[in-house]
Each structure stands twice: as structure tokens, then as C-alpha cells.
Design an enzyme around this catalytic site. Sequence first.
Site, PDB file in Angstrom:
ATOM      1  N   HIS A 166       0.842  -1.223   0.000  1.00 18.75           N
ATOM      2  CA  HIS A 166       0.000   0.000   0.000  1.00 18.75           C
ATOM      3  C   HIS A 166       0.869   1.263   0.000  1.00 18.75           C
ATOM      4  O   HIS A 166       0.428   2.321   0.447  1.00 18.75           O
ATOM      5  CB  HIS A 166      -0.944   0.055   1.212  1.00 18.75           C
ATOM      6  CG  HIS A 166      -1.674  -1.230   1.475  1.00 18.75           C
ATOM      7  ND1 HIS A 166      -2.937  -1.475   1.013  1.00 18.75           N
ATOM      8  CD2 HIS A 166      -1.289  -2.356   2.143  1.00 18.75           C
ATOM      9  CE1 HIS A 166      -3.325  -2.694   1.386  1.00 18.75           C
ATOM     10  NE2 HIS A 166      -2.321  -3.249   2.065  1.00 18.75           N
ATOM     11  N   SER A 287      14.812  22.415 -14.953  1.00 21.44           N
ATOM     12  CA  SER A 287      13.645  23.257 -15.161  1.00 21.44           C
ATOM     13  C   SER A 287      14.122  24.604 -15.670  1.00 21.44           C
ATOM     14  O   SER A 287      15.166  25.105 -15.244  1.00 21.44           O
ATOM     15  CB  SER A 287      12.888  23.415 -13.848  1.00 21.44           C
ATOM     16  OG  SER A 287      12.110  24.599 -13.888  1.00 21.44           O
ATOM     17  N   LYS A 293      15.911  22.179  -9.690  1.00 22.50           N
ATOM     18  CA  LYS A 293      15.215  20.954 -10.070  1.00 22.50           C
ATOM     19  C   LYS A 293      15.985  20.023 -10.993  1.00 22.50           C
ATOM     20  O   LYS A 293      16.755  20.436 -11.837  1.00 22.50           O
ATOM     21  CB  LYS A 293      13.872  21.294 -10.724  1.00 22.50           C
ATOM     22  CG  LYS A 293      12.905  21.836  -9.704  1.00 22.50           C
ATOM     23  CD  LYS A 293      11.497  21.715 -10.168  1.00 22.50           C
ATOM     24  CE  LYS A 293      11.017  20.294 -10.040  1.00 22.50           C
ATOM     25  NZ  LYS A 293       9.638  20.180 -10.502  1.00 22.50           N
ATOM     26  N   GLU A 300       9.226   9.396 -16.683  1.00 22.56           N
ATOM     27  CA  GLU A 300       7.839   9.809 -16.932  1.00 22.56           C
ATOM     28  C   GLU A 300       7.396   9.445 -18.341  1.00 22.56           C
ATOM     29  O   GLU A 300       6.265   9.013 -18.575  1.00 22.56           O
ATOM     30  CB  GLU A 300       7.697  11.318 -16.712  1.00 22.56           C
ATOM     31  CG  GLU A 300       7.886  11.707 -15.261  1.00 22.56           C
ATOM     32  CD  GLU A 300       8.053  13.207 -15.089  1.00 22.56           C
ATOM     33  OE1 GLU A 300       7.122  13.843 -14.595  1.00 22.56           O
ATOM     34  OE2 GLU A 300       9.110  13.748 -15.452  1.00 22.56           O
TER      35      GLU A 300
END
Length: 467
Positions: A166, A287, A293, A300
Amino acid sequence: MADDTTDTKSSNQMWGGRFASGPDAIMEEINASIGFDKKLFAQDIRGSIAHATMLAHQGIITTDDKDKIVHGLNTILSEIESGNFEFSRQLEDIHMNVEARLATLIGPAAGRLHTARSRNDQVALDFRLWVKEELQKTERMLTGLIAAFLDRAEEHAESVMPGFTHLQTAQPVTFGHHCMAYVEMFGRDRSRVRHAIEHLDESPIGAAALAGTGYPIDRHMTAKALGFREPTRNSIDTVSDRDFAIEFLSIAAIAGMHLSRLAEEIVIWSTPQFGFVRLSDAFSTGSSIMPQKKNPDAAELVRAKTGRINGSLVALLTIMKGLPLAYSKDMQEDKEQVFDAAESLELAIAAMTGMVRDMTINTARMKAAAGSGYSTATDLADWLVREAGLPFRDAHHVTGRAVALAESKGCDLAELPLSDLQAIHPDITDKVYDVLTVEASVASRKSFGGTAPSEVRKQIAFWRARN
Ligand code: ARG
């Protein structure tokens, strides 16, 4: 829209005998597949050479015509490979583009190549050959990915991390063990690929339009020449079957799902909050506005490619589900789905192999996280069963009280003083602290397939030998 539209209204030179005029421009556009099936040129030419050779061997065409045909086809192959071939949309597809060029090169002998075959068995052959090669490539790529995981597993057979259910901390495991979970998944994908190669390893050529042919062809000869195990057995099924393409897409969808779960884990692990892994510069981006970042874009995109692959599988299943036997033109729409999925899958496997090999594992961070969240609670319960003779259900209850106490004190189980533990159950001794560490916890899980480093090393050896 292809750029070679010319408004000729003459009937098609390949099948135009009973047609008075050529197709409407829209008909030509909806009908043409050359824009994508040109990818099959090498398979088409190989198939035609095998077919012509068999026709000559059987005395159906002369050796002289066969020689001209083979020579002409080889010329076309080098023309296409060197970019010196003009594809024409009026000629619909790769089969007719090649044959028309052959006629220009060698004259009337070209017209004998299509004896005892149809575009229906021809396209089934070309596409099978293409899918077979793609499956072989997929097999090699999966082997590379598995090898990357085996190396990381070996390196981290003892590195402790939290295991989750979970996505809540469950029990400590080793990072090596976690890597080996992916070896199992991609190993299953690879065996699915191997089975699919076996399934499709039958030659369609010679099924002709759907009924076979009256010419004395030798389908075993062409099957052998093209590297197939044997010819297909039913001519109707042969020209209407696209199971091999659907199997490829199903395998790609399942492998894509595995790659996507891994991508999701990498996205989570690389956040500053988790900090389990650091992606290499080679597989991340920055970024344009936030200088701090480092984004896991490759992961992704792997996660997203899975959506495309699933789409292709559903598209082809839907294309096929309503078709009466045998061939229908609907089936022309099979190729783009497979080509697109193959490209996505190749990219996803390659990107993942690179990421897995390159990423830095923050073992200190993983170990700290492994110890938090009362991850050794099960070990305490097991200790009470083993050392104090409690039934597991009672041990579970006692442990629950210890966890509640630690939680109220804001400390770990291992930080509770013995007096506290003994107040919960008098049989607890200071030996209990041995099992409350994460290392002791993982080392104790020696059941077959368990997370103990000794077990993980056995599984690594198994997979290294398996190949
Ligand atoms: N371009 C066609 C395809 O991809 C080739 C087969 C055409 N056969 C036919 N009977 N029109 O399916």
C-alpha cells in the site's frame, strides 16, 4: 497526405483490367498504405526472391526469368537502401511499388513473379517476417535490461531498504531483492517473446488469395528458405490471421506495464522526500525556471509510452473482431499499430536500461527509511512466538501494544527501554533487541525466494546461468 498525389485517372496497372477509370483522389488516399508499409521493403524482396526461386525449381517459371527477377529485386533492394527509390502512392503499397519497378527494370519477366501468390499471402508473409525480427530484437533488449538489474542486485544484495505494501512501510527488504523482482518480471516478458516467436514461425506464402493454388508449388521449400519452421496448414486462416501481431502487442503491453511500474518507482524514489536514488544527468532534465530541479523526464515518458502501446493493442483487437474470414482491407490498418508500439517499446527498454545502470543508490537514506515506520514489528511478533512460545495471534496483539507505546513516545521499537517492553509482556528479554535491527530482520528471511542476502545471491546465480 502523401506528397506524390498526381491526378491521373488511368486505371491501376496492377489490377486495372476490368476498370475503365482510375480511383477518386480520396479513394487513392484512403486506400494507400505505402506511407507506412514501405518499412516492409526488405521482407517483401526476400519473400519474392524465395517465391521466384521455388517457382523455377518447380518448373512453373523458367530459370532465365527467375534469374532476371532475382537480379532485378536485388537492384531494387539497393535502390531503396540507398534512398534512390521513388515510392508512388498510386501504386498503393510496397508490394505493387516493388513489382512495378521490377517491370521497368526487367520487362515482361516481372509479370511472372506474381504466379501462384496473392498480395494476401504476400502481406501476411512480409508482416510476419517483420514481427519475427522485432521479437528477436525485443528478446535481446530485454536480456540487456535483465543484465543491468542483475549487476545492481549483486552490488546491493545487502543494502537494506523499506519494503512496501500500500506504499506504506511494511518490512525491511534488500535493494538487491527489489531489483530481482524486476528480473522476474522482465524474465517472464522474455519468455513470452520466445513463445510468440515459436507461434508465428510458420510460413504463409503459397496460401495465395485464400484457397491455395492449382500450380504445383512447394511451400515447404519457401518456408525453409525464409527461415520458418514449416508452412501454415490452412490457407483461409493464413490470410486472415493477425494473431502474431496481436501477440506482439499483448507482450508489448505487459512489458510496458512492467516498465511503467518501474518508472513510477523511479519517479517516487528520486523525489527529495524519498531520496533513495539520484538519476544521472544523462537521464534527467532541468527546469527552465526552478534552478534546483532535476526532473525524471525519461521515467515519466516511459510511463506514458505504455498508454500508447495499450492503445495499439486495443486498436488492433477492435479492427479484427468483426472481420469475416478471410482477408478484408481493414487488416491493412494492422501495421501502424505494431510499428508505433515497437518503436515505443524499444525506446522504453533502452531508456530504462540506461537509467538502471546509471542511477546512484543512496544506501544510507534507504537504510534510515527501512528502520522507520515500525518495520521490524513482525520480527518482534515472530520473536515472541519463537522465544516466548506465544501463539502468533497473541504475539501480534502484544506487538501492536508495543508499537502504540513507541508511537506515543515518538521513538522506534528498538528505542523502547526493556522495562517498557516487559510491562507489556513479562517474557521479553534483552535478546529481543537482536531482531529489532533491519539487518537482522532481512538476514532472518531465508525462506526460498525471501529477502535474506544469501537467498538473493542464489537467485542472482540462477538468473545468470539461465540467460
Ligand atoms: N496493402 C495491403 C495490406 O496491407 C496488401 C494486401 C492487399 N490485398 C488485397 N486483396 N487488396 O493489407
